[in-house]
Enzyme design. Sequence first.
Site, PDB file in Angstrom:
ATOM      1  N   PHE A  24      30.857  37.321  47.519  1.00 18.18           N
ATOM      2  CA  PHE A  24      31.017  36.576  49.137  1.00 18.18           C
ATOM      3  C   PHE A  24      31.526  38.004  50.239  1.00 18.18           C
ATOM      4  O   PHE A  24      31.111  37.471  51.338  1.00 18.18           O
ATOM      5  CB  PHE A  24      31.248  35.194  49.370  1.00 18.18           C
ATOM      6  CG  PHE A  24      30.930  34.371  48.376  1.00 18.18           C
ATOM      7  CD1 PHE A  24      29.574  34.096  48.006  1.00 18.18           C
ATOM      8  CD2 PHE A  24      31.921  33.237  47.696  1.00 18.18           C
ATOM      9  CE1 PHE A  24      28.953  32.958  47.079  1.00 18.18           C
ATOM     10  CE2 PHE A  24      31.404  32.440  46.568  1.00 18.18           C
ATOM     11  CZ  PHE A  24      30.150  32.368  46.496  1.00 18.18           C
ATOM     12  N   SER A  25      32.050  38.788  49.660  1.00 23.07           N
ATOM     13  CA  SER A  25      32.838  39.509  50.632  1.00 23.07           C
ATOM     14  C   SER A  25      31.927  40.449  51.605  1.00 23.07           C
ATOM     15  O   SER A  25      32.258  40.268  52.721  1.00 23.07           O
ATOM     16  CB  SER A  25      33.741  40.448  49.885  1.00 23.07           C
ATOM     17  OG  SER A  25      34.616  39.972  49.135  1.00 23.07           O
ATOM     18  N   LYS A  74      41.006  45.661  38.473  1.00 20.16           N
ATOM     19  CA  LYS A  74      42.292  45.636  39.470  1.00 20.16           C
ATOM     20  C   LYS A  74      43.363  46.106  38.510  1.00 20.16           C
ATOM     21  O   LYS A  74      44.210  46.560  39.393  1.00 20.16           O
ATOM     22  CB  LYS A  74      42.399  44.141  39.484  1.00 20.16           C
ATOM     23  CG  LYS A  74      41.375  43.389  40.348  1.00 20.16           C
ATOM     24  CD  LYS A  74      41.854  41.873  40.734  1.00 20.16           C
ATOM     25  CE  LYS A  74      40.800  41.215  41.658  1.00 20.16           C
ATOM     26  NZ  LYS A  74      41.214  39.914  41.778  1.00 20.16           N
ATOM     27  N   GLY A 137      47.268  33.603  33.843  1.00 20.73           N
ATOM     28  CA  GLY A 137      46.426  34.776  34.043  1.00 20.73           C
ATOM     29  C   GLY A 137      46.372  35.762  35.264  1.00 20.73           C
ATOM     30  O   GLY A 137      47.440  35.490  36.108  1.00 20.73           O
ATOM     31  N   TYR A 234      37.196  27.226  43.418  1.00 21.23           N
ATOM     32  CA  TYR A 234      36.604  26.731  44.808  1.00 21.23           C
ATOM     33  C   TYR A 234      34.961  26.293  44.571  1.00 21.23           C
ATOM     34  O   TYR A 234      34.276  25.972  45.523  1.00 21.23           O
ATOM     35  CB  TYR A 234      36.551  27.845  45.740  1.00 21.23           C
ATOM     36  CG  TYR A 234      35.955  29.088  45.395  1.00 21.23           C
ATOM     37  CD1 TYR A 234      34.576  29.519  45.387  1.00 21.23           C
ATOM     38  CD2 TYR A 234      36.771  30.276  45.025  1.00 21.23           C
ATOM     39  CE1 TYR A 234      33.973  30.691  44.767  1.00 21.23           C
ATOM     40  CE2 TYR A 234      36.244  31.420  44.516  1.00 21.23           C
ATOM     41  CZ  TYR A 234      35.082  31.572  44.451  1.00 21.23           C
ATOM     42  OH  TYR A 234      34.455  32.889  43.944  1.00 21.23           O
TER      43      TYR A 234
END
EC number: 1.1.1.25
Length: 291
Positions: A24-25, A74, A137, A234
């Site tokens: 969505f970024s 990441k 996590g 979400y």
Amino acid sequence: MGHCRINGKTQVCGLFGFPVEHSFSPAMHNAAFQQLDLNWTYVPFRVHPDNLKQAVTGIFSLNMAGVNVTVPHKQRVMPFLDELEPAARIIGAVNTIVNNNGKLVGYNTDGKGFVRALTEEARFNPLGKSAILIGAGGAARAVAVQLALSGLRTIYITNRNQEKAEELARDILESTDTSASMIPWGNNLLGKRMVEVDLVVQATPLGMSPEVDQVPEFPFQMLTPQHLVCDLIYNPEQTCFLRRAKSRGSKTMNGLAMLLYQGVLAFELWTGFTAPVDVMRNVLHKQVAKG
């Protein structure tokens, strides 16, 4: 100018992930650039893990402003950066890279985004408070570390994999002033701790679409209107966990706010401008509704 008018002065930032098609970024950031009339654009880049080092070098080589970093990069991206902010180092993950005059600096805005969501959306200040965290996590680590760095007094961590919960508690104890301990999954002690905590954070995938009926083992009967209950999921916006918390009168917050504010913080790190939060929120809600 708006992000559609690409020219020789356009500043480029983007997303490194594998895959990136679901993100969505781009919609959120490009709407923000348009709102502020910035000659910037945000592009998703599908970066295979084998090509990550070259991609990071490309940020410098192409004079990009910076990028977001998502799974599976990441952790792997960290050795390729010139500098890490303290939170990213403790969390052990980077989700935002800033090109600071040729020096690539790694940040983690996931945890900061959650804390900013707490303060902005739920009017909750973690300073001196206590929390229960369900999960250990990547997202749970980011949230736990940033809560600790924001002055949380005590955190109790419960997770199916007990070793991961113990490791996270140990890292928080070693790196912050917060008291941290592990509670075995489903243990009665969790219910006893409920009387002393202010915040509950559900940070496992349980209840995420399409398995919307799943819910972690939790003493819901101990929840009160004094508790703030957050679920990092979400989709759906109202998980079974949050619905059960609401039925006890607790205040609730879903994962959209964290998603919004991690983007807001990245935007502000890159541009130096205050992000148009309402514009970004509206775009995010539309994107999630579309799926």
